[in-house]
Scaffold this motif. Sequence first.
Motif, PDB file in Angstrom:
ATOM      1  N   GLU A  46      -6.780   5.994   4.158  1.00 60.13           N
ATOM      2  CA  GLU A  46      -6.700   6.538   2.801  1.00 60.13           C
ATOM      3  C   GLU A  46      -5.546   5.938   2.004  1.00 60.13           C
ATOM      4  O   GLU A  46      -5.207   6.429   0.920  1.00 60.13           O
ATOM      5  CB  GLU A  46      -6.535   8.073   2.861  1.00 60.13           C
ATOM      6  CG  GLU A  46      -7.577   8.788   3.688  1.00 60.13           C
ATOM      7  CD  GLU A  46      -8.995   8.481   3.219  1.00 60.13           C
ATOM      8  OE1 GLU A  46      -9.212   8.437   1.986  1.00 60.13           O
ATOM      9  OE2 GLU A  46      -9.863   8.260   4.084  1.00 60.13           O
ATOM     10  N   LEU A  47      -4.928   4.889   2.516  1.00 59.90           N
ATOM     11  CA  LEU A  47      -3.835   4.245   1.790  1.00 59.90           C
ATOM     12  C   LEU A  47      -4.296   3.814   0.397  1.00 59.90           C
ATOM     13  O   LEU A  47      -5.444   3.424   0.198  1.00 59.90           O
ATOM     14  CB  LEU A  47      -3.345   3.015   2.553  1.00 59.90           C
ATOM     15  CG  LEU A  47      -2.524   3.244   3.827  1.00 59.90           C
ATOM     16  CD1 LEU A  47      -2.282   1.916   4.531  1.00 59.90           C
ATOM     17  CD2 LEU A  47      -1.207   3.924   3.503  1.00 59.90           C
ATOM     18  N   THR A  67      -9.096  -3.330   1.627  1.00 56.49           N
ATOM     19  CA  THR A  67      -9.590  -2.245   2.471  1.00 56.49           C
ATOM     20  C   THR A  67      -8.669  -2.106   3.674  1.00 56.49           C
ATOM     21  O   THR A  67      -7.952  -3.045   4.035  1.00 56.49           O
ATOM     22  CB  THR A  67     -11.015  -2.528   2.972  1.00 56.49           C
ATOM     23  OG1 THR A  67     -10.994  -3.691   3.822  1.00 56.49           O
ATOM     24  CG2 THR A  67     -11.969  -2.763   1.810  1.00 56.49           C
ATOM     25  N   TRP A  68      -8.703  -0.941   4.298  1.00 50.88           N
ATOM     26  CA  TRP A  68      -7.874  -0.730   5.481  1.00 50.88           C
ATOM     27  C   TRP A  68      -8.284  -1.665   6.610  1.00 50.88           C
ATOM     28  O   TRP A  68      -7.444  -2.185   7.341  1.00 50.88           O
ATOM     29  CB  TRP A  68      -7.935   0.723   5.943  1.00 50.88           C
ATOM     30  CG  TRP A  68      -7.303   0.946   7.285  1.00 50.88           C
ATOM     31  CD1 TRP A  68      -7.904   1.369   8.426  1.00 50.88           C
ATOM     32  CD2 TRP A  68      -5.926   0.725   7.623  1.00 50.88           C
ATOM     33  NE1 TRP A  68      -7.007   1.431   9.461  1.00 50.88           N
ATOM     34  CE2 TRP A  68      -5.771   1.044   8.994  1.00 50.88           C
ATOM     35  CE3 TRP A  68      -4.813   0.282   6.912  1.00 50.88           C
ATOM     36  CZ2 TRP A  68      -4.559   0.940   9.657  1.00 50.88           C
ATOM     37  CZ3 TRP A  68      -3.598   0.175   7.574  1.00 50.88           C
ATOM     38  CH2 TRP A  68      -3.472   0.507   8.931  1.00 50.88           C
ATOM     39  N   ARG A 105       2.946  14.098  14.481  1.00 57.70           N
ATOM     40  CA  ARG A 105       3.237  13.416  13.226  1.00 57.70           C
ATOM     41  C   ARG A 105       2.671  11.990  13.251  1.00 57.70           C
ATOM     42  O   ARG A 105       2.093  11.515  12.278  1.00 57.70           O
ATOM     43  CB  ARG A 105       4.743  13.406  12.980  1.00 57.70           C
ATOM     44  CG  ARG A 105       5.127  13.369  11.538  1.00 57.70           C
ATOM     45  CD  ARG A 105       6.521  13.845  11.234  1.00 57.70           C
ATOM     46  NE  ARG A 105       7.418  14.023  12.328  1.00 57.70           N
ATOM     47  CZ  ARG A 105       7.750  15.212  12.851  1.00 57.70           C
ATOM     48  NH1 ARG A 105       7.231  16.322  12.358  1.00 57.70           N
ATOM     49  NH2 ARG A 105       8.595  15.292  13.860  1.00 57.70           N
ATOM     50  N   VAL A 106       2.886  11.296  14.362  1.00 59.57           N
ATOM     51  CA  VAL A 106       2.361   9.936  14.506  1.00 59.57           C
ATOM     52  C   VAL A 106       0.845   9.940  14.367  1.00 59.57           C
ATOM     53  O   VAL A 106       0.263   9.091  13.674  1.00 59.57           O
ATOM     54  CB  VAL A 106       2.782   9.339  15.867  1.00 59.57           C
ATOM     55  CG1 VAL A 106       2.040   8.038  16.128  1.00 59.57           C
ATOM     56  CG2 VAL A 106       4.283   9.124  15.916  1.00 59.57           C
ATOM     57  N   THR A 107       0.195  10.908  15.024  1.00 65.31           N
ATOM     58  CA  THR A 107      -1.266  10.990  14.966  1.00 65.31           C
ATOM     59  C   THR A 107      -1.749  11.247  13.543  1.00 65.31           C
ATOM     60  O   THR A 107      -2.695  10.605  13.064  1.00 65.31           O
ATOM     61  CB  THR A 107      -1.770  12.109  15.890  1.00 65.31           C
ATOM     62  OG1 THR A 107      -1.367  11.839  17.237  1.00 65.31           O
ATOM     63  CG2 THR A 107      -3.291  12.213  15.835  1.00 65.31           C
ATOM     64  N   ALA A 108      -1.077  12.161  12.847  1.00 62.04           N
ATOM     65  CA  ALA A 108      -1.481  12.487  11.476  1.00 62.04           C
ATOM     66  C   ALA A 108      -1.313  11.295  10.545  1.00 62.04           C
ATOM     67  O   ALA A 108      -2.175  11.018   9.699  1.00 62.04           O
ATOM     68  CB  ALA A 108      -0.660  13.672  10.964  1.00 62.04           C
ATOM     69  N   ILE A 109      -0.212  10.576  10.706  1.00 64.36           N
ATOM     70  CA  ILE A 109       0.018   9.395   9.871  1.00 64.36           C
ATOM     71  C   ILE A 109      -1.031   8.330  10.166  1.00 64.36           C
ATOM     72  O   ILE A 109      -1.588   7.708   9.250  1.00 64.36           O
ATOM     73  CB  ILE A 109       1.439   8.851  10.091  1.00 64.36           C
ATOM     74  CG1 ILE A 109       2.473   9.816   9.499  1.00 64.36           C
ATOM     75  CG2 ILE A 109       1.599   7.464   9.471  1.00 64.36           C
ATOM     76  CD1 ILE A 109       3.907   9.461   9.813  1.00 64.36           C
ATOM     77  N   ALA A 137       0.847  -1.185   0.000  1.00 64.34           N
ATOM     78  CA  ALA A 137       0.000   0.000   0.000  1.00 64.34           C
ATOM     79  C   ALA A 137       0.886   1.239   0.000  1.00 64.34           C
ATOM     80  O   ALA A 137       1.974   1.239   0.578  1.00 64.34           O
ATOM     81  CB  ALA A 137      -0.926   0.008   1.222  1.00 64.34           C
ATOM     82  N   LEU A 138       0.422   2.286  -0.647  1.00 62.31           N
ATOM     83  CA  LEU A 138       1.192   3.522  -0.781  1.00 62.31           C
ATOM     84  C   LEU A 138       0.607   4.594   0.128  1.00 62.31           C
ATOM     85  O   LEU A 138      -0.607   4.838   0.118  1.00 62.31           O
ATOM     86  CB  LEU A 138       1.165   3.990  -2.233  1.00 62.31           C
ATOM     87  CG  LEU A 138       2.326   4.866  -2.692  1.00 62.31           C
ATOM     88  CD1 LEU A 138       3.638   4.107  -2.607  1.00 62.31           C
ATOM     89  CD2 LEU A 138       2.089   5.334  -4.132  1.00 62.31           C
ATOM     90  N   LEU A 139       1.483   5.227   0.927  1.00 66.10           N
ATOM     91  CA  LEU A 139       1.085   6.331   1.802  1.00 66.10           C
ATOM     92  C   LEU A 139       1.605   7.628   1.198  1.00 66.10           C
ATOM     93  O   LEU A 139       2.819   7.851   1.134  1.00 66.10           O
ATOM     94  CB  LEU A 139       1.647   6.131   3.208  1.00 66.10           C
ATOM     95  CG  LEU A 139       1.433   7.292   4.193  1.00 66.10           C
ATOM     96  CD1 LEU A 139      -0.050   7.547   4.420  1.00 66.10           C
ATOM     97  CD2 LEU A 139       2.131   7.016   5.522  1.00 66.10           C
ATOM     98  N   ASP A 140       0.692   8.465   0.741  1.00 67.73           N
ATOM     99  CA  ASP A 140       1.038   9.765   0.174  1.00 67.73           C
ATOM    100  C   ASP A 140       1.121  10.777   1.310  1.00 67.73           C
ATOM    101  O   ASP A 140       0.157  10.966   2.061  1.00 67.73           O
ATOM    102  CB  ASP A 140      -0.032  10.179  -0.839  1.00 67.73           C
ATOM    103  CG  ASP A 140       0.339  11.445  -1.603  1.00 67.73           C
ATOM    104  OD1 ASP A 140       1.390  12.049  -1.287  1.00 67.73           O
ATOM    105  OD2 ASP A 140      -0.420  11.817  -2.511  1.00 67.73           O
ATOM    106  N   LEU A 141       2.279  11.414   1.449  1.00 66.66           N
ATOM    107  CA  LEU A 141       2.480  12.363   2.557  1.00 66.66           C
ATOM    108  C   LEU A 141       2.017  13.776   2.228  1.00 66.66           C
ATOM    109  O   LEU A 141       1.965  14.631   3.124  1.00 66.66           O
ATOM    110  CB  LEU A 141       3.959  12.379   2.945  1.00 66.66           C
ATOM    111  CG  LEU A 141       4.527  11.049   3.450  1.00 66.66           C
ATOM    112  CD1 LEU A 141       6.024  11.159   3.685  1.00 66.66           C
ATOM    113  CD2 LEU A 141       3.818  10.588   4.707  1.00 66.66           C
ATOM    114  N   LYS A 142       1.677  14.029   0.976  1.00 65.35           N
ATOM    115  CA  LYS A 142       1.292  15.385   0.587  1.00 65.35           C
ATOM    116  C   LYS A 142       0.099  15.921   1.375  1.00 65.35           C
ATOM    117  O   LYS A 142       0.112  17.080   1.816  1.00 65.35           O
ATOM    118  CB  LYS A 142       1.006  15.432  -0.919  1.00 65.35           C
ATOM    119  CG  LYS A 142       0.761  16.835  -1.457  1.00 65.35           C
ATOM    120  CD  LYS A 142       0.580  16.818  -2.970  1.00 65.35           C
ATOM    121  CE  LYS A 142       0.328  18.236  -3.496  1.00 65.35           C
ATOM    122  NZ  LYS A 142       0.144  18.239  -4.983  1.00 65.35           N
TER     123      LYS A 142
END
Length: 535
Positions: free
Chosen positions: A270-271, A279-280, A260-264, A240-245
């Motif tokens: 949304e991966l 699905t997640w 940062r941990v919380t935001a990720i 799965a790809l995590l877009d940081l934008k």
Amino acid sequence: MESFDDYHFENAEQFRKLQSHLGERWKTIELFDKSDADILVVPSISIDQRELKKVEGCEHYEERLLFSLIRLRNPRNRLIYVTSVPLHPSIIDYYLQLLPGIPFSHARNRLLLLSTYDASLKPLTQKILERPRLIERIGQALRLDKSFMICYNATSLESDLSLKLGVPLYAAAPDLQIWGTKSGSRKIFAESGVPHPDGSERVWDKKDLAKVAAQLWERQPDLRRMVIKLNEGFSGEGNALLDLKPIIDFAPPNASHRQRVTAIGKSFPELRFQATQETWENFSGKIAEMGAIVEAFVEGKVKRSPSVQGRVTPTGEVEIISTHDQILGGPDGQIYLGCTFPADEAYRLHLQDLGLKVGKQLAQKGALERYSLDFIAVEQDGGKWDIQAIEINLRKGGTTHPFMTLKLLTTGRYDLSTGLFYSQQGQPKYYIATDNLQKDRYQGLLPNDLMDIIAHHRLHFDTGTETGTVFHLMGCLSQFGKLGLTSIGDSSQQAEDIYNKVIKVLDEETRNYDSESDSNLLFSSFPHRWDGYSF
């Protein structure tokens, strides 16, 4: 299926003692390849069956080891091939007709086809173990002092079958399969001094995953994307790809580590999953079962996805077998579709060196038989390439059957000094191969229909010129419109032309069944051929 860490391998000592007979019987790999032997082929894909089901037509992937039938070219070899459900007779006839100089009846008499008649969602080896009379029949057909067993991948199921039969398994032992996982691969790369992307060790829940992802971002503040991989994912489907934008406001040093941990963590639903049905909720549950890692996504304008194959022989020697450029697809070019042989001359000898380093580490740990390494190559200024290792496969894979088909049909040799394969006449050979030629319009074609098309248009492999196409996964065609093929030529251009001719013919033959007019030649079939990311 259990995770590798959960396998109870209580009979490891007996298994390794049985495996030692491989080296005792065949002192050199030449003797092993050319010996008088009984070969038991168990093409079980013994992985998490839920992961396997992401691959369309996976129930027919037991056909991918049918190249083994070409070993009957040696008139002293005998072969037993076991499948979940019976194979179509015309598929078997097709492979046996490829054997030059061997009467069809002679080869057929040395081949025993067995089936469990069980299409359930379980690994084939498990089905065999549940049928003691089938095991007894297999044992009665083998000359135990001249037998060995091959498989797609080795788990405790395969080791149990090996011990029950008293037949050594030519594969890395189940307790060594950890080195073929995503986290195990990273450890081997570090030990071997092989460059690889920055990333994490294995974690077991989404909270820890968010933490190690944040730590990776802090080490590389300019990172744009990350890849999250299930530790035992298959063919790129567990990625799965995590877009940081979307969360760039939390990039270092603009926020605290906790923020940062919380935001990720909030971004995980949304991966961008490579398996379309993933699905997640489902993905996160598998993290708890098999673990996951996070890894930096390697960016680059011009990227390729090469690989190298090697093997550890029964006598402990390490050989490099081949190099390939992989053809990738899926939403972000992460799913294996096919390959070209050999890899680009700009880096194929370097791939061999890296493959040898990893092979020596694997041999020291006791690994046996085939391994492959996947890389990501990014072109730098001046035409140089930055090569990063992505993962190790301690099993047969998508590049195994095309190369073995070429090797067994031509009985040629791979030249380490050039990275080329030469026929016995000294002619370099090239090929393009895929497991994923798939169109709706091909659905409904029976194996016999395909044979008619092959014969009418002369698409078959010509043993005289040693060029043409060898087909596989023919059982997938009717239901899924999916087919595998290896197109072999005396140049890369000829191989490509042969490949494209097959697709053009199949499109023409099925044009009345589908209103779409897509030629689907090589480069439109594989849009990510040179811009993929290999897992």
